[in-house]
Design an enzyme around this catalytic site. Sequence first.
Site, PDB file in Angstrom:
ATOM      1  N   ARG A  18      90.478  71.814  39.936  1.00  0.00           N
ATOM      2  CA  ARG A  18      90.439  70.789  38.867  1.00  0.00           C
ATOM      3  C   ARG A  18      91.840  70.360  38.414  1.00  0.00           C
ATOM      4  O   ARG A  18      92.032  69.885  37.298  1.00  0.00           O
ATOM      5  CB  ARG A  18      89.629  71.259  37.663  1.00  0.00           C
ATOM      6  CG  ARG A  18      88.189  71.524  37.995  1.00  0.00           C
ATOM      7  CD  ARG A  18      87.304  71.448  36.770  1.00  0.00           C
ATOM      8  NE  ARG A  18      85.921  71.646  37.167  1.00  0.00           N
ATOM      9  CZ  ARG A  18      85.340  72.835  37.265  1.00  0.00           C
ATOM     10  NH1 ARG A  18      86.025  73.929  36.984  1.00  0.00           N
ATOM     11  NH2 ARG A  18      84.085  72.920  37.635  1.00  0.00           N
TER      12      ARG A  18
ATOM     13  N   LYS B 154      99.741  57.366  40.992  1.00  0.00           N
ATOM     14  CA  LYS B 154      98.603  56.916  41.804  1.00  0.00           C
ATOM     15  C   LYS B 154      98.534  57.822  43.033  1.00  0.00           C
ATOM     16  O   LYS B 154      99.501  57.926  43.789  1.00  0.00           O
ATOM     17  CB  LYS B 154      98.788  55.467  42.253  1.00  0.00           C
ATOM     18  CG  LYS B 154      98.430  54.445  41.185  1.00  0.00           C
ATOM     19  CD  LYS B 154      98.408  53.052  41.779  1.00  0.00           C
ATOM     20  CE  LYS B 154      98.070  52.011  40.720  1.00  0.00           C
ATOM     21  NZ  LYS B 154      98.165  50.626  41.257  1.00  0.00           N
TER      22      LYS B 154
ATOM     23  N   GLU C 236     110.091  46.511  48.745  1.00  0.00           N
ATOM     24  CA  GLU C 236     109.629  46.910  47.407  1.00  0.00           C
ATOM     25  C   GLU C 236     110.774  46.851  46.389  1.00  0.00           C
ATOM     26  O   GLU C 236     110.557  46.543  45.232  1.00  0.00           O
ATOM     27  CB  GLU C 236     109.037  48.324  47.432  1.00  0.00           C
ATOM     28  CG  GLU C 236     107.785  48.484  48.289  1.00  0.00           C
ATOM     29  CD  GLU C 236     106.494  48.018  47.611  1.00  0.00           C
ATOM     30  OE1 GLU C 236     106.559  47.485  46.482  1.00  0.00           O
ATOM     31  OE2 GLU C 236     105.427  48.162  48.239  1.00  0.00           O
TER      32      GLU C 236
ATOM     33  N   LYS D 129     109.945  50.662  37.203  1.00  0.00           N
ATOM     34  CA  LYS D 129     108.569  51.145  37.381  1.00  0.00           C
ATOM     35  C   LYS D 129     108.174  52.057  36.217  1.00  0.00           C
ATOM     36  O   LYS D 129     107.064  51.963  35.693  1.00  0.00           O
ATOM     37  CB  LYS D 129     108.407  51.872  38.720  1.00  0.00           C
ATOM     38  CG  LYS D 129     106.970  52.372  38.903  1.00  0.00           C
ATOM     39  CD  LYS D 129     106.516  52.504  40.307  1.00  0.00           C
ATOM     40  CE  LYS D 129     105.008  52.822  40.320  1.00  0.00           C
ATOM     41  NZ  LYS D 129     104.461  53.026  41.637  1.00  0.00           N
TER      42      LYS D 129
ATOM     43  N   GLU E 214      96.760  50.906  34.753  1.00  0.00           N
ATOM     44  CA  GLU E 214      96.625  49.525  35.243  1.00  0.00           C
ATOM     45  C   GLU E 214      95.496  48.746  34.569  1.00  0.00           C
ATOM     46  O   GLU E 214      94.589  48.224  35.212  1.00  0.00           O
ATOM     47  CB  GLU E 214      96.466  49.499  36.770  1.00  0.00           C
ATOM     48  CG  GLU E 214      96.792  48.121  37.342  1.00  0.00           C
ATOM     49  CD  GLU E 214      96.954  48.097  38.859  1.00  0.00           C
ATOM     50  OE1 GLU E 214      97.584  49.025  39.404  1.00  0.00           O
ATOM     51  OE2 GLU E 214      96.456  47.156  39.464  1.00  0.00           O
TER      52      GLU E 214
ATOM     53  N   ARG F  66     100.681  46.793  34.614  1.00  0.00           N
ATOM     54  CA  ARG F  66     100.993  47.524  35.860  1.00  0.00           C
ATOM     55  C   ARG F  66     100.670  46.679  37.089  1.00  0.00           C
ATOM     56  O   ARG F  66     101.266  46.850  38.151  1.00  0.00           O
ATOM     57  CB  ARG F  66     100.251  48.863  35.899  1.00  0.00           C
ATOM     58  CG  ARG F  66     100.672  49.698  37.096  1.00  0.00           C
ATOM     59  CD  ARG F  66     100.310  51.168  36.966  1.00  0.00           C
ATOM     60  NE  ARG F  66     100.736  51.880  38.157  1.00  0.00           N
ATOM     61  CZ  ARG F  66     100.803  53.197  38.278  1.00  0.00           C
ATOM     62  NH1 ARG F  66     100.468  53.961  37.259  1.00  0.00           N
ATOM     63  NH2 ARG F  66     101.205  53.752  39.406  1.00  0.00           N
TER      64      ARG F  66
ATOM     65  N   ASN G   5     102.105  44.609  41.772  1.00  0.00           N
ATOM     66  CA  ASN G   5     101.436  44.101  42.973  1.00  0.00           C
ATOM     67  C   ASN G   5     101.931  42.714  43.377  1.00  0.00           C
ATOM     68  O   ASN G   5     101.277  42.042  44.186  1.00  0.00           O
ATOM     69  CB  ASN G   5      99.912  44.050  42.748  1.00  0.00           C
ATOM     70  CG  ASN G   5      99.342  45.438  42.569  1.00  0.00           C
ATOM     71  OD1 ASN G   5      99.814  46.394  43.177  1.00  0.00           O
ATOM     72  ND2 ASN G   5      98.355  45.561  41.697  1.00  0.00           N
TER      73      ASN G   5
ATOM     74  N   HIS H  61     101.423  41.442  46.892  1.00  0.00           N
ATOM     75  CA  HIS H  61     100.500  42.350  47.573  1.00  0.00           C
ATOM     76  C   HIS H  61      99.167  41.711  47.972  1.00  0.00           C
ATOM     77  O   HIS H  61      98.513  42.196  48.892  1.00  0.00           O
ATOM     78  CB  HIS H  61     100.250  43.600  46.732  1.00  0.00           C
ATOM     79  CG  HIS H  61     101.384  44.594  46.779  1.00  0.00           C
ATOM     80  ND1 HIS H  61     102.653  44.286  46.354  1.00  0.00           N
ATOM     81  CD2 HIS H  61     101.451  45.871  47.243  1.00  0.00           C
ATOM     82  CE1 HIS H  61     103.434  45.346  46.525  1.00  0.00           C
ATOM     83  NE2 HIS H  61     102.728  46.311  47.066  1.00  0.00           N
TER      84      HIS H  61
ATOM     85  N   HIS I  32      98.257  42.463  51.685  1.00  0.00           N
ATOM     86  CA  HIS I  32      97.093  43.237  52.132  1.00  0.00           C
ATOM     87  C   HIS I  32      96.311  42.493  53.197  1.00  0.00           C
ATOM     88  O   HIS I  32      95.833  43.085  54.170  1.00  0.00           O
ATOM     89  CB  HIS I  32      96.194  43.586  50.942  1.00  0.00           C
ATOM     90  CG  HIS I  32      96.798  44.646  50.064  1.00  0.00           C
ATOM     91  ND1 HIS I  32      96.459  44.816  48.746  1.00  0.00           N
ATOM     92  CD2 HIS I  32      97.741  45.578  50.331  1.00  0.00           C
ATOM     93  CE1 HIS I  32      97.169  45.813  48.237  1.00  0.00           C
ATOM     94  NE2 HIS I  32      97.954  46.282  49.175  1.00  0.00           N
TER      95      HIS I  32
ATOM     96  N   HIS J  49     104.110  47.852  55.808  1.00  0.00           N
ATOM     97  CA  HIS J  49     103.697  47.459  54.450  1.00  0.00           C
ATOM     98  C   HIS J  49     104.812  46.728  53.692  1.00  0.00           C
ATOM     99  O   HIS J  49     104.593  45.653  53.133  1.00  0.00           O
ATOM    100  CB  HIS J  49     103.240  48.698  53.672  1.00  0.00           C
ATOM    101  CG  HIS J  49     102.914  48.401  52.248  1.00  0.00           C
ATOM    102  ND1 HIS J  49     101.777  47.696  51.868  1.00  0.00           N
ATOM    103  CD2 HIS J  49     103.584  48.670  51.089  1.00  0.00           C
ATOM    104  CE1 HIS J  49     101.769  47.560  50.552  1.00  0.00           C
ATOM    105  NE2 HIS J  49     102.848  48.139  50.054  1.00  0.00           N
TER     106      HIS J  49
HETATM  107  N1  GLY Z   1     102.261  50.761  43.783  1.00  0.00           N
HETATM  108  C1  GLY Z   1     101.749  50.118  42.656  1.00  0.00           C
HETATM  109  C2  GLY Z   1     101.577  51.011  41.481  1.00  0.00           C
HETATM  110  O1  GLY Z   1     102.032  52.141  41.492  1.00  0.00           O
HETATM  111  O2  GLY Z   1     100.960  50.609  40.534  1.00  0.00           O
END
Ligand code: GLY
Length: 371
Positions: free
Chosen positions: A124, A146, A188, A230, A240, A244, A248, A251, A255, A269
């Site tokens: 957990r 993430k 990025e 960031k 998000e 956040r 993107n 993106h 994608h 990417h």
């Molecule tokens: N890579 C996008 C984020 O971390 O929200």
Amino acid sequence: MSYTTVHVPLGDRAYDVRIGAGLVAEAGAHIAPLLGKKKKVFVLTDETVAALHLNALEAGLAADGIDMVSLALPAGETTKAWPQFTRAVEWLLEEKCERKDIVVAFGGGVIGDLAGFAAAVLRRGVRFVQIPTTLLAQVDSSVGGKTGINAPQGKNLIGAFHQPSLVLADISILGTLTQRDFLAGYGEVQKYGLLGDESFFEWLEVNGPALAAGDMELRTEAVRWSVQMKADIVERDETEQGDRALLNLGHTFCHVLESATGYGDRLLHGEGVAIGCALAFELSSRLGLCSQEAPSRVRAHLKAMGMKCDLTDIPGNLPSAETLVDMMSQDKKVVDGQLRFILARGIGEAFVTADVPREAVLKVIQDGLDG
Ligand code: GLY
């Protein structure tokens, strides 16, 4: 120890991102304060990184009396799925990784995401430390919590938010990346300037070529600036719900291009992010949101860096513009059937919108395919 720190202030989940040359060799000194009596960590890595850098990590930990056990998974995006995830979790259990132990993610985005998710669900939730070994992972995936794996239905569809306890971004390790992988990560980096800080983009216009050529101080500063941006966004919107999504930028286009090219060597990417940023600025300009000079400036910088910036830079054939736009509607950023785009009012002034006519997107892609 000489490094620079970005703090990610998330209350009881706050942590440091330490950035500098030689941090792998000093890993033990950084990780030791997180450990209790048991001086041992559980390292998940991939076979490529293990061959190049695992001995250095082992020595860096041993210098502070820390033992490690490690599991090297196959390198590459296909690792980021249930079979290798199950293998990693069961290995951690077999090795008796307990509730208070530390998992170390030592690799690029695939390993960071998979190891972070393993740490999120093991007993957990156990703590983990990210030691990202690619530029892309240092400026993006290792920071912000993430974690996850891919599903047959799409990328990153299985996962959890689980913040690391520490991130060690060793700038010297970037020296073993191919120039193509380094520049993909730079896709990025430049995104941060475009989405929220024109002065950073200006700095990159001046310093980008020298940092790509290997200047360590400039590389450290580019990673620091990106991670600080960031961290600021993640502090405002950890899960998000709003801001956040600005991360993107580029993106939605990226994608669909990755999907059309099979998520492989044809388009990395970060290369897709760079092309996607150029397309997002082109779309913004055609919608009258920003000046015509803005997309030209984005493309000029990517070209100066020797990067792909146009659809015609992608080798091989792409599907028709109609097909690509249809594929976009499968994107996970579709909310209530409306495609969400990150557009911009200028360099450093991105915003999220669902108000984008399909015809405008179609025309930008069609013109891009025509070259
Ligand atoms: N890579 C996008 C984020 O971390 O929200």
